[in-house]
Design a protein around this motif. Structure first.
Motif, PDB file in Angstrom:
ATOM      1  N   GLU A 281      33.163  10.680  21.645  1.00 55.55           N
ATOM      2  CA  GLU A 281      32.483  10.506  22.923  1.00 55.55           C
ATOM      3  C   GLU A 281      31.002  10.836  22.890  1.00 55.55           C
ATOM      4  OE1 GLU A 281      35.475  11.518  26.447  1.00 55.55           O
ATOM      5  OE2 GLU A 281      35.410  13.124  24.949  1.00 55.55           O
ATOM      6  N   THR A 282      30.555  11.553  21.862  1.00 53.56           N
ATOM      7  CA  THR A 282      29.186  12.073  21.852  1.00 53.56           C
ATOM      8  C   THR A 282      28.536  11.861  20.480  1.00 53.56           C
ATOM      9  OG1 THR A 282      29.428  14.340  20.995  1.00 53.56           O
ATOM     10  CG2 THR A 282      30.186  13.938  23.248  1.00 53.56           C
TER      11      THR A 282
ATOM     12  N   VAL B 207      25.362  14.813  27.382  1.00 53.83           N
ATOM     13  CA  VAL B 207      26.639  15.439  27.722  1.00 53.83           C
ATOM     14  C   VAL B 207      26.369  16.533  28.741  1.00 53.83           C
ATOM     15  CG1 VAL B 207      28.625  16.712  26.829  1.00 53.83           C
ATOM     16  CG2 VAL B 207      27.517  14.959  25.415  1.00 53.83           C
TER      17      VAL B 207
ATOM     18  N   LEU C 232      34.041  16.214  29.260  1.00 52.50           N
ATOM     19  CA  LEU C 232      34.513  15.346  28.183  1.00 52.50           C
ATOM     20  C   LEU C 232      36.032  15.256  28.250  1.00 52.50           C
ATOM     21  CD1 LEU C 232      32.363  16.732  25.205  1.00 52.50           C
ATOM     22  CD2 LEU C 232      32.064  14.504  26.323  1.00 52.50           C
TER      23      LEU C 232
ATOM     24  N   LEU D  42      25.854  11.104  25.218  1.00 49.57           N
ATOM     25  CA  LEU D  42      27.115  10.377  25.328  1.00 49.57           C
ATOM     26  C   LEU D  42      27.041   9.086  24.525  1.00 49.57           C
ATOM     27  CD1 LEU D  42      27.649  10.781  29.169  1.00 49.57           C
ATOM     28  CD2 LEU D  42      29.043  11.861  27.390  1.00 49.57           C
TER      29      LEU D  42
END
Length: 278
Positions: A68-69, A100, A60, A88
């Motif tokens: 991002e997640t 992820v 990440l 993700l």
């Protein structure tokens, strides 16, 4: 068209690095499929790493999970197993099917696939040396040791690079010297040779120096070939990051190619390669 790996101009080969694992601008970042594809084809590809609560390394960019997640909170306070349960997010922020990954997961995936001898995976550590302990370094080494010849560990923190690479014989190293405030001060005072010297002194043993692309072009505007200056110290140059492909950025890429940068980081390697060859 051929796969977007590199461009050769006037006898000099410049690699097109797949920034955050993207082959195309529409790709989500850090997906296993694209990273595996890049490694199979022999491309240069970059991922980011941040420390987890178990002293693992999550693939990440941010130190928090929210953007991002599908998770929330800080990466450093979240266990590996919990992080693996998150998905993700795509470019529009919506969750996607891809999970992820931790560095361990990525290396296990590489072990089950094909890795081209020319492939180079950049492991860009987004933190500093203060978060690294024996456990974190040991986990990094255990995961990456089988692929050391196809990896380069980098950071804007030279001490972190030395600590991580020191545990993995044969791994290449890189240093991001893009201190833009320092660069602009030395540009204004006509001391760009000092900028190069200080960058080399900060990380004397690294193989690659990463520079924001405008540092390269602004230095050239001032009559300084900063790429050649680093080449004199046997350092390769990566110019980062060309995000969109349009007439303006293409003109800048052409300048970078004339200046013989060794690598150009881009969010759209396929689009850039197509535009350069049209």
């Amino acid at each position: 068209m051929s796969d977007p790996i590199s461009i050769t101009r006037n006898g000099h080969r410049t690699w097109l690095k797949w920034h955050r694992g993207r082959r195309r601008a529409a790709d989500p970042v850090f997906t296993g499929a694209r990273i595996a594809e890049a490694m199979r084809l022999g491309a240069s590809v970059e991922i980011d790493l941040v420390i987890t609560g178990d002293k693992g390394l999550a693939v990440l960019h941010d130190k928090t999970l929210d953007r991002e997640t599908t998770g929330s909170g800080t990466v450093a306070s979240t266990s590996d197993n919990v992080i693996r349960q998150f998905s993700l997010r795509g470019n529009d922020g919506a969750p996607i099917a891809d999970p992820v990954m931790l560095l361990d997961d990525l290396c296990a995936m590489m072990a089950s696939g094909s890795v081209h001898p020319d492939a180079l995976l950049q492991l860009d550590f987004k933190e500093d040396d203060t978060v690294l302990d024996a456990r974190a370094i040991g986990r990094f080494a255990a995961a990456t040791r089988p692929f050391a010849s196809n990896m380069i560990v980098s950071s804007g923190n030279a001490a972190a690079v030395a600590m991580l690479a020191g545990a993995v014989p044969g791994m290449l190293t890189g240093y991001d010297a893009s201190d833009e405030e320092k660069f602009k001060a030395m540009l204004a005072s006509g001391q760009l040779d000092r900028f190069v010297d200080e960058a080399v002194a900060a990380a004397p043993d690294v193989d690659m120096v990463y520079l924001h692309w405008q540092i390269v072009t602004l230095a050239a505007d001032a009559g300084c070939d900063i790429v050649d200056a680093f080449h004199q110290h046997r350092k390769r140059i990566d110019a980062w990051t060309i995000r969109e492909i349009n007439d303006e950025t293409l003109a800048q890429v052409e300048r970078l190619l004339r200046l013989k940068v060794d690598q150009i980081t881009t969010d759209d390697p396929e689009g850039l390669a197509k535009a350069l060859m049209s």
